[in-house]
Design a protein around this motif. Structure first.
Motif, PDB file in Angstrom:
ATOM      1  N   GLY A  75       1.076  -1.384  -0.258  1.00  0.00           N
ATOM      2  CA  GLY A  75      -0.083   0.648   0.204  1.00  0.00           C
ATOM      3  C   GLY A  75       0.714   1.573  -0.116  1.00  0.00           C
ATOM      4  O   GLY A  75       0.887   2.126   0.117  1.00  0.00           O
ATOM      5  N   ARG A  76       2.339   1.052   0.381  1.00  0.00           N
ATOM      6  CA  ARG A  76       2.807   2.831   0.032  1.00  0.00           C
ATOM      7  C   ARG A  76       2.805   3.068  -1.218  1.00  0.00           C
ATOM      8  O   ARG A  76       2.859   1.938  -2.090  1.00  0.00           O
ATOM      9  N   ARG A  77       3.817   4.059  -1.040  1.00  0.00           N
ATOM     10  CA  ARG A  77       3.748   4.777  -2.395  1.00  0.00           C
ATOM     11  C   ARG A  77       5.664   4.279  -2.660  1.00  0.00           C
ATOM     12  O   ARG A  77       6.446   3.911  -1.967  1.00  0.00           O
ATOM     13  N   LEU A  78       6.068   4.618  -4.379  1.00  0.00           N
ATOM     14  CA  LEU A  78       7.301   4.270  -4.638  1.00  0.00           C
ATOM     15  C   LEU A  78       8.238   4.592  -3.342  1.00  0.00           C
ATOM     16  O   LEU A  78       9.673   3.966  -3.661  1.00  0.00           O
ATOM     17  N   ASP A  79       8.046   6.162  -3.536  1.00  0.00           N
ATOM     18  CA  ASP A  79       9.256   6.708  -2.926  1.00  0.00           C
ATOM     19  C   ASP A  79       8.941   6.764  -1.322  1.00  0.00           C
ATOM     20  O   ASP A  79       9.664   7.784  -0.227  1.00  0.00           O
ATOM     21  N   LYS A  80       8.466   5.965   0.021  1.00  0.00           N
ATOM     22  CA  LYS A  80       8.082   5.787   1.100  1.00  0.00           C
ATOM     23  C   LYS A  80       8.575   4.924   1.768  1.00  0.00           C
ATOM     24  O   LYS A  80       8.552   3.060   0.678  1.00  0.00           O
ATOM     25  N   PRO A  81       9.098   4.816   2.587  1.00  0.00           N
ATOM     26  CA  PRO A  81       9.839   3.145   3.050  1.00  0.00           C
ATOM     27  C   PRO A  81       8.553   2.677   4.239  1.00  0.00           C
ATOM     28  O   PRO A  81       8.007   3.675   4.109  1.00  0.00           O
ATOM     29  N   ARG A  82       9.143   1.714   4.066  1.00  0.00           N
ATOM     30  CA  ARG A  82       8.393   0.849   5.558  1.00  0.00           C
ATOM     31  C   ARG A  82       7.916   1.867   6.797  1.00  0.00           C
ATOM     32  O   ARG A  82       9.065   1.997   7.255  1.00  0.00           O
ATOM     33  N   ASN A  83       7.686   1.111   7.498  1.00  0.00           N
ATOM     34  CA  ASN A  83       7.580   1.469   8.920  1.00  0.00           C
ATOM     35  C   ASN A  83       8.343   0.775   9.626  1.00  0.00           C
ATOM     36  O   ASN A  83       9.285  -0.056   9.469  1.00  0.00           O
TER      37      ASN A  83
ATOM     38  N   ILE B 144      13.915  -1.668 -10.622  1.00  0.00           N
ATOM     39  CA  ILE B 144      12.892  -2.565 -11.381  1.00  0.00           C
ATOM     40  C   ILE B 144      11.702  -2.217 -12.452  1.00  0.00           C
ATOM     41  O   ILE B 144      10.814  -0.536 -12.569  1.00  0.00           O
ATOM     42  N   GLY B 145      11.848  -2.558 -13.229  1.00  0.00           N
ATOM     43  CA  GLY B 145      11.128  -2.187 -14.537  1.00  0.00           C
ATOM     44  C   GLY B 145      11.486  -1.121 -15.146  1.00  0.00           C
ATOM     45  O   GLY B 145      12.987  -0.552 -14.814  1.00  0.00           O
ATOM     46  N   ASN B 146      10.314  -0.147 -14.918  1.00  0.00           N
ATOM     47  CA  ASN B 146      10.949   1.333 -15.671  1.00  0.00           C
ATOM     48  C   ASN B 146      11.166   2.445 -13.591  1.00  0.00           C
ATOM     49  O   ASN B 146      11.170   3.134 -14.496  1.00  0.00           O
ATOM     50  N   TYR B 147      10.688   1.299 -13.356  1.00  0.00           N
ATOM     51  CA  TYR B 147      10.977   2.592 -11.777  1.00  0.00           C
ATOM     52  C   TYR B 147      11.937   2.154 -11.209  1.00  0.00           C
ATOM     53  O   TYR B 147      12.246   1.869 -10.805  1.00  0.00           O
ATOM     54  N   ILE B 148      11.965   3.509 -10.165  1.00  0.00           N
ATOM     55  CA  ILE B 148      13.017   3.896  -8.756  1.00  0.00           C
ATOM     56  C   ILE B 148      11.967   3.823  -7.509  1.00  0.00           C
ATOM     57  O   ILE B 148      10.865   4.366  -7.583  1.00  0.00           O
ATOM     58  N   ILE B 149      12.238   1.970  -6.984  1.00  0.00           N
ATOM     59  CA  ILE B 149      11.308   2.473  -5.824  1.00  0.00           C
ATOM     60  C   ILE B 149      12.528   2.851  -4.752  1.00  0.00           C
ATOM     61  O   ILE B 149      13.416   2.079  -4.845  1.00  0.00           O
ATOM     62  N   VAL B 150      11.660   2.740  -3.500  1.00  0.00           N
ATOM     63  CA  VAL B 150      12.803   3.557  -2.205  1.00  0.00           C
ATOM     64  C   VAL B 150      12.081   2.453  -0.921  1.00  0.00           C
ATOM     65  O   VAL B 150      11.816   1.286  -1.274  1.00  0.00           O
ATOM     66  N   ASP B 151      13.160   1.594  -0.330  1.00  0.00           N
ATOM     67  CA  ASP B 151      13.492   0.681   0.604  1.00  0.00           C
ATOM     68  C   ASP B 151      12.586   0.247   0.146  1.00  0.00           C
ATOM     69  O   ASP B 151      11.415  -0.772   0.527  1.00  0.00           O
ATOM     70  N   PRO B 152      13.791  -1.444  -0.789  1.00  0.00           N
ATOM     71  CA  PRO B 152      13.088  -2.556  -1.365  1.00  0.00           C
ATOM     72  C   PRO B 152      12.706  -3.325  -0.128  1.00  0.00           C
ATOM     73  O   PRO B 152      13.860  -3.686  -0.061  1.00  0.00           O
ATOM     74  N   ASN B 153      11.451  -4.532  -0.318  1.00  0.00           N
ATOM     75  CA  ASN B 153      11.793  -5.780   0.654  1.00  0.00           C
ATOM     76  C   ASN B 153      12.100  -6.879  -0.425  1.00  0.00           C
ATOM     77  O   ASN B 153      13.273  -7.100  -1.411  1.00  0.00           O
ATOM     78  N   PHE B 154      12.671  -7.322   0.862  1.00  0.00           N
ATOM     79  CA  PHE B 154      13.394  -8.743   0.205  1.00  0.00           C
ATOM     80  C   PHE B 154      13.179  -9.326  -1.422  1.00  0.00           C
ATOM     81  O   PHE B 154      13.816 -10.160  -2.736  1.00  0.00           O
ATOM     82  N   GLU B 155      11.627  -9.581  -1.489  1.00  0.00           N
ATOM     83  CA  GLU B 155      11.332  -9.914  -3.165  1.00  0.00           C
ATOM     84  C   GLU B 155      11.129  -8.691  -4.224  1.00  0.00           C
ATOM     85  O   GLU B 155      12.068  -9.443  -5.191  1.00  0.00           O
ATOM     86  N   GLU B 156      11.607  -7.821  -4.059  1.00  0.00           N
ATOM     87  CA  GLU B 156      11.443  -6.787  -4.727  1.00  0.00           C
ATOM     88  C   GLU B 156      13.176  -6.349  -4.703  1.00  0.00           C
ATOM     89  O   GLU B 156      13.121  -6.103  -6.190  1.00  0.00           O
ATOM     90  N   GLU B 157      14.299  -6.818  -4.301  1.00  0.00           N
ATOM     91  CA  GLU B 157      15.525  -6.758  -4.784  1.00  0.00           C
ATOM     92  C   GLU B 157      16.228  -7.836  -5.580  1.00  0.00           C
ATOM     93  O   GLU B 157      16.583  -7.800  -5.813  1.00  0.00           O
TER      94      GLU B 157
END
Lengths: 285, 231, 244
Positions: free
Chosen positions: A31-39, A206-219
C-alpha cells in the motif's frame, strides 16, 4: 571469487508482473508509495553488556547492532586515533538464503559500505578514543547482526549502527602503575563523541521504476540497487551501486532526489529514538 | 609484402550498417541499433555489408560435422570434448550400430580416452548436452594424421570460397585436409615433413584470415617451405 | 589526516603533485592477447598501476550444480599480487578483495550476452601486478578487453576510472597518494555505447553538485578509454601479418 548468484529463490513471473502493474499506479504491494519507506522502529539500549546497542525494524527486516569497546593498540600509521571496526553477520536464523559460515560477499559488502559511510565523514571522533597515544586506545567493534531479512539490509543496518554508536558509552578505567589499563565494566562511563549522524537510503530499479526501501522480493527482481549515504548536512558521504544492472544518468538523478527526501525521514526517526529511547514511524496515509 | 585487410575491423559495441548480414550472437540490436558484439570485420560483398567475427565461441548445431576428443568413458556412452562450452555425448549403441549390452561390451575396447572422432551433431538445444552420431560416411574414429586447432571463427577461411583454400592446401602438400566447423582441422599426409608444412600453413591461415591475397600467400609459403626442406 | 595542509596535492599553479591538470588522466597503455593459455587476455596500465586480466570459458564448471538454466554465470576474482604494494600484501583474499570482486563482476554482467551460453561459466581473473591507485577501475577495463579478446559476445565495452577530490578540487584518475590523502575517491565504470553506469562507488564526502560533476567528469574520460579499448582490439588484428 565472486559468482553470479545461482541459488536465489524464484519469484513467480506473475508476481513480478503484479508488482509492475501496481507501480504503474504509484503503489506497492503493502500500500505504500514508490518513494516511501516501510514502517520504521528504532530502539536503543536493548543490550546491557554491550557498550552501545540498537534494534531496528524496517517493515519485517530486523537488524540488531551491538557496539563493544575494548582497550587495544592503535594502528601503526594512526597512533593518535582509536580503532573502528564494522563487521556484519548474516546469521542463518534470519533467512533461508543464509548459511552458517564466514561472512559471504554480501555481508562483507554490507559491513564495508556502513564502515566507509561512517569513516569518511569522521562520524565517530576517533581522536577522542586515545587513552595513551601510540600505545593504548579504545577499539570500537560495531557488530551488525541481521535477525530477519526482508530486504534493504543497508538502511536498517546503518540506522542501527548509528543509533548504537550514539548511545555508546566508554567505561571508566584505571591506569595501573605497570601501565596496564583496567576497565571498570559496571561503571556508567562517558558518552562516545559522535561528530556526524549518517543514514543510507537504498533505492532499487525495477522495470522502469525507481522504488525506495525494497523488500526482499523487490530486491530479487531489481536490476540493481543504489545505496546513498548522507550526513545531517545532506552531504553525500558514501555511495554504492549493488547488483548486476547498469544505471542511466537519468535514473541516478531520480534516485538521488528521492533518496534525499527519505533521508529526512530516517534522520527524524533516529532523532526521536535518541531523545525518547525508541520510536515508531509510519507513513501518514 | 602482406595483404591488405578484407574490410573494416570493428570492435564490440560499434554501430553497424543496419542491413548488415551475419548471424546471432555476433550482431545484436541495442536500443534499435545494430551493433557488433565481438571483434569482427565488415566487408562489402556484392553490394551487401557482411559481418564476419574474428573470434568466437563454437556452439554446436544439429547437422554439424565436428572433430571431437574422447574425454571420458561412461557405462553406455563416451563424453566428448568438441571445443565448445558443452561436452558432447556419443552413445555406445550409435557407435556400435547395434544394441549394446554393458555386461558384454567394454567401451574402452572401441574408443579410448584421447581418441579423436569425426562425428555429426544430431541434437542440441543448450538445455541438454549435444548428442553425436558416427553413423554416416567418413565418420568414426580418426586413425591417422594430426589435428590442428584454430579459432572456430576462422574455419570458413580455411575452407575458402568454393573450397578454394582447402583444394590449394591439398594440391600443394599432397595431404588430405578436413576442416571441421568446431575449429579442428584434420590433416593426413604421405610424410612427416609434409605434415609439418601443412600444419604451419593452416596456422598461417588462422593468424591472417582477415587479410586479402591469403590463398596466394599460403601457396607461396608451402612452395618455399618444400624447397627449403627439400620435400 | 585532517588539519594538515594539503598544498602538496594541488600546487599553487593548480597542478597536481605529479604535474597533471585536474582533469588529466595518467598515461594509459593497453594490450590484448598477452597470455597463451587463456581464451582471452589483456594488460592495462594507468600510470604505475598495472592489471593483468585473463578470461577462461564459457565452459561447463566442474561443479555442475553451479549453473543457471537460462544463462551463463560470471565468476570474477580480483586479486592483488603480494609484491604489488609498498608493504607485502598477504596473498590470502582480503575483505576488500572479496568486495571488489563483487562490484567488478556486477560492472560486467549487464554487457556480456550471458543468455547465449546457458549452463556454463565464464571466468574472469584479475591480478593486480602493481597498485598505485585505481586498481579496480583499471581492472574493469582489463576485464572488458579480455572478454572481447576471448570472443565472448558483449553489447558494449566497459571501462572504468576513479574521480577524486583533493584540496577541495575534483580530479580525474586518482593515484594512490591522492586516494589516501584526498577527501574522496569515486570509482566509476560505464558502457558509454549504451549509456549505462555499471560501477558506482563513493568513498569520501562530496556535495550533491560535486557528485554530479564528478560523475560526468568520469563518464567523459570513460568514453575516451573505451575508444582506446577499441583501438587496442583492432590493433591486434591489424598488426598481424604486417611484420611478415
Amino acid at each position: 571469487m565472486s559468482i553470479t548468484p545461482f541459488k536465489m529463490p524464484v519469484i513467480p513471473i506473475i508476481k513480478k508482473q503484479a508488482y509492475l502493474s501496481l507501480y504503474e499506479k504509484g503503489l506497492r504491494e503493502d500500500g505504500r508509495r514508490l518513494d516511501k519507506p516501510r514502517n520504521i522502529e528504532v530502539k536503543v539500549g536493548v543490550l546491557e553488556k554491550a557498550e552501545g546497542s540498537a534494534l531496528v525494524k524496517l517493515g519485517n527486516t530486523q537488524v540488531l547492532v551491538g557496539v563493544k569497546a575494548e582497550v587495544g593498540q592503535p594502528f601503526k600509521d594512526t597512533p593518535d586515533q582509536g580503532v573502528l571496526v564494522v563487521h556484519a553477520e548474516s546469521v542463518p536464523l534470519a533467512s533461508p538464503i543464509f548459511e552458517p559460515g564466514p561472512p559471504d560477499e554480501n555481508a562483507i559488502e554490507l559491513a564495508r559500505v556502513v564502515d566507509r559511510s561512517l569513516r569518511e565523514v569522521k562520524a565517530v571522533d576517533l581522536e577522542s578514543l586515545v587513552i595513551r597515544a601510540g600505545e593504548k586506545v579504545w577499539n570500537l567493534w560495531v557488530d551488525i547482526y541481521v535477525l530477519d531479512h526482508d530486504g534493504n539490509l543497508f538502511d536498517a543496518s546503518m540506522l542501527a549502527a548509528m543509533a548504537a554508536l550514539e548511545t555508546t558509552t566508554l567505561r571508566d578505567y584505571e591506569e595501573l602503575e605497570t601501565g596496564e589499563i583496567v576497565v571498570k565494566r559496571e561503571s556508567p562511563g562517558a558518552k562516545l563523541k559522535v561528530n556526524h549522524k549518517v543514514v543510507t537510503v537504498t533505492t532499487a530499479k525495477i522495470g522502469n521504476y525507481i522504488i525506495v526501501d525494497p523488500n526482499f522480493e523487490e530486491e530479487i527482481i531489481a536490476d540493481y540497487r543504489l545505496v546513498l549515504a548522507f550526513d545531517e548536512n545532506m552531504r553525500i558521504v558514501g555511495a554504492q551501486k549493488t547488483g548486476s544492472g547498469g544505471m542511466t544518468l537519468k535514473d541516478f538523478k531520480t534516485a538521488l532526489k528521492t533518496s534525499k527526501e527519505v533521508a529526512q525521514i530516517y534522520f527524524k526517526a533516529l532523532e526521536q529514538a535518541l531523545t525518547s529511547g525508541s520510536t515508531q514511524w509510519a507513513e501518514q496515509k | 609484402m602482406s595483404g591488405e585487410l578484407h574490410g573494416v575491423i570493428v570492435a564490440p559495441g560499434e554501430r553497424l550498417d543496419q542491413r548488415v548480414e551475419t548471424r546471432a550472437p555476433y550482431v545484436v540490436e541495442v536500443n534499435g541499433v545494430k551493433v557488433a558484439t565481438t571483434v569482427g570485420m565488415v566487408s562489402q560483398r556484392e553490394g551487401k555489408s557482411v559481418f564476419i567475427p574474428l573470434k568466437g565461441v563454437y556452439v554446436p548445431e544439429p547437422g554439424h560435422i565436428i572433430i571431437g576428443l574422447v574425454e571420458s568413458i561412461g557405462v553406455s556412452s563416451w563424453g566428448v570434448d568438441i571445443g565448445s562450452p558443452y561436452q558432447a555425448t556419443l552413445s555406445a549403441q550409435d557407435f556400435l550400430g547395434r544394441p549394446f549390452n554393458p555386461a558384454v561390451d567394454d567401451l574402452s575396447r572401441f574408443l579410448r580416452v584421447g581418441d579423436y572422432v569425426r562425428a555429426k551433431v544430431v541434437a542440441f538445444d543448450k538445455t541438454r548436452s549435444p548428442l553425436l552420431s558416427v553413423q554416416g560416411e567418413g565418420l568414426g574414429r580418426i586413425i591417422s594424421g594430426v589435428i590442428v586447432e584454430v579459432s572456430p571463427a576462422k574455419i570458413p577461411r580455411v575452407i575458402g570460397k568454393k573450397r578454394s583454400m582447402v583444394e590449394a592446401l591439398e594440391a600443394k602438400t599432397g595431404c588430405s585436409v578436413f576442416p571441421a566447423v568446431n575449429g579442428r582441422v584434420h590433416i593426413d599426409c604421405p610424410s612427416r615433413e609434409l605434415e609439418v608444412i601443412a600444419v604451419l600453413a593452416v596456422k598461417l591461415i588462422d593468424r591472417e584470415a582477415h587479410r586479402v591475397g591469403l590463398t596466394e600467400k599460403v601457396i607461396r609459403f608451402i612452395e618455399d617451405e618444400r624447397k627449403a626442406r627439400g620435400v | 589526516m585532517g588539519g594538515k595542509p594539503k598544498t602538496m596535492l594541488i600546487g599553487e599553479d593548480g597542478l597536481r603533485h605529479d604535474g597533471r591538470k585536474p582533469d588529466e588522466m595518467r598515461p594509459i597503455k593497453m594490450q590484448v592477447g598477452v597470455l597463451a593459455n587463456a581464451s582471452g587476455s589483456a594488460i592495462v596500465e594507468y600510470g604505475r598501476t598495472r592489471v593483468l586480466a585473463a578470461v577462461y570459458g564459457p565452459r561447463e564448471p566442474h561443479q555442475r550444480f553451479m549453473v543457471l538454466p537460462d544463462r551463463a554465470i560470471l565468476r570474477v576474482r580480483y586479486h592483488m599480487a603480494p609484491f604489488s604494494t609498498s608493504e607485502r600484501k598477504s596473498p590470502a583474499p582480503s575483505r576488500r578483495e572479496i568486495e571488489l570482486s563483487k562490484v567488478i563482476r556486477e560492472a560486467l554482467e549487464d554487457v556480456v550476452l550471458l543468455s547465449e551460453y546457458p549452463r556454463t561459466a565464464i571466468d574472469v581473473y584479475l591480478e593486480v601486478l602493481q597498485a598505485d591507485g585505481g586498481t579496480r577501475v583499471a581492472g574493469v577495463t582489463a576485464a572488458s578487453l579480455a572478454l572481447a579478446d576471448a570472443g565472448v559476445p558483449m553489447k558494449a565495452l566497459v571501462a572504468g576510472v576513479a574521480v577524486g577530490k583533493v584540496g577541495g578540487i575534483l580530479v580525474l584518475d586518482v593515484d594512490e597518494l591522492e586516494d589516501s590523502k584526498g577527501e574522496a575517491d569515486m570509482p566509476v565504470a560505464a558502457a558509454p555505447d549504451i549509456g549505462l553506469v555499471t560501477m558506482f562507488q563513493l568513498n569520501g564526502v562530496l556535495s550533491e553538485d560535486e557528485l554530479e560533476r564528478g560523475l560526468s567528469m568520469a563518464l567523459t574520460a570513460i568514453e575516451n578509454i573505451v575508444s582506446m579499448e577499441k583501438e587496442a582490439l583492432k590493433r591486434k588484428f591489424e598488426a598481424i601479418g604486417e611484420e611478415v
